[in-house]
Design an enzyme around this catalytic site. Structure first.
Site, PDB file in Angstrom:
ATOM      1  N   GLU A  23       0.847  -1.214   0.000  1.00 26.39           N
ATOM      2  CA  GLU A  23       0.000   0.000   0.000  1.00 26.39           C
ATOM      3  C   GLU A  23       0.876   1.256   0.000  1.00 26.39           C
ATOM      4  O   GLU A  23       0.530   2.247  -0.649  1.00 26.39           O
ATOM      5  CB  GLU A  23      -0.961   0.003   1.192  1.00 26.39           C
TER       6      GLU A  23
ATOM      7  N   HIS B 280       1.766   2.144  -3.418  1.00 26.32           N
ATOM      8  CA  HIS B 280       0.763   2.965  -4.123  1.00 26.32           C
ATOM      9  C   HIS B 280       0.908   4.446  -3.753  1.00 26.32           C
ATOM     10  O   HIS B 280       0.754   5.320  -4.608  1.00 26.32           O
ATOM     11  CB  HIS B 280      -0.655   2.500  -3.771  1.00 26.32           C
TER      12      HIS B 280
END
Ligand SMILES: [Zn+2]
Length: 231
Positions: free
Chosen positions: A100, A103
């Site tokens: 994550e 990202h």
């Protein structure tokens, strides 16, 4: 109404493929969420280290409920981790948190496929609505020919969205693997292999989603081309 056996086979194959892919994610996650990372970091701490090392200071890391509900929210610049990964000290928790964070780095660096994907969310949502409306009786209102055209275009949009999702996900996982090694968040050897299995299984679900969308799109496209030929 007679269901085309080819379409039935596509539905069965794609359902089985996505069920298999999500089973692999769940079983790998279950297994490696019990393997503790020797760094002693929680998922939240690992994500914070990565963001810090990447010079990102405006992304909040927050816990949420629900298993495997982890995601990066670019609109609010929030890195959302399920409680198990936020507080967990396992190689699975650190790996998912690192993905994550990958990202968030893509967002900070204006990684083109991420921006393309973000821009395509609106039209893909609309395509999903059109498919639902047609499926729930709408196709009888607009007629078979127009319904087939709308199905084909909508499934084409959904397929392209799943296609652009692939580089976004693979790149986030590649960044995660590299950074956990560089920052010593997960140690090389068995720990890193376990983390890789969790991340690779997750990446496979996106491949399965793309293949399903591609098959569905091609099926409708073939029917559309054949119906034109018959006219
Ligand atoms: Zn992702």
């Amino acid at each position: 109404m007679v269901i085309d056996p080819t379409y039935l086979m596509i539905i069965i194959a794609t359902t089985a493929l996505s069920a298999w892919a999500s089973w692999r994610v769940k079983s790998n996650f279950q297994r490696y969420s019990t393997v503790r990372a020797s760094s002693g970091l929680t998922g939240a701490q690992a994500a914070a280290r990565i963001l810090q090392a990447s010079g990102i200071r405006d992304v909040q890391i927050v816990p949420t409920q629900g298993t495997l509900s982890d995601h990066y929210d670019p609109m609010n610049k929030r890195l959302v981790l399920c409680e198990e990964n936020y507080y967990g000290q396992s190689v699975a928790a650190v790996g998912i948190a690192a993905h994550e964070a990958g990202h968030a780095i893509q967002h900070a660096k204006a990684y083109a496929p991420l921006h393309l994907r973000m821009a395509a969310v609106g039209i893909t949502t609309k395509a999903g609505w059109i498919v639902s409306i047609l499926g729930f009786g709408g196709m009888f209102l607009v007629g078979a020919k127009l319904a087939l055209l709308l199905f084909t275009v909508s499934f084409g949009v959904i397929m392209l969205f799943q296609l652009i999702t692939l580089p976004v996900e693979f790149d986030a996982t590649a960044r995660a693997k590299r950074l956990v090694g560089e920052l010593n968040l997960v140690y090389p050897g068995a720990e890193q292999q376990g983390m890789n299995k969790v991340l690779d299984a997750a990446a496979l679900t996106y491949v399965a989603a793309f293949l399903s969308a591609l098959l569905t799109f091609l099926y409708h496209l073939m029917h559309l081309l054949n119906s034109d030929r018959r006219d």
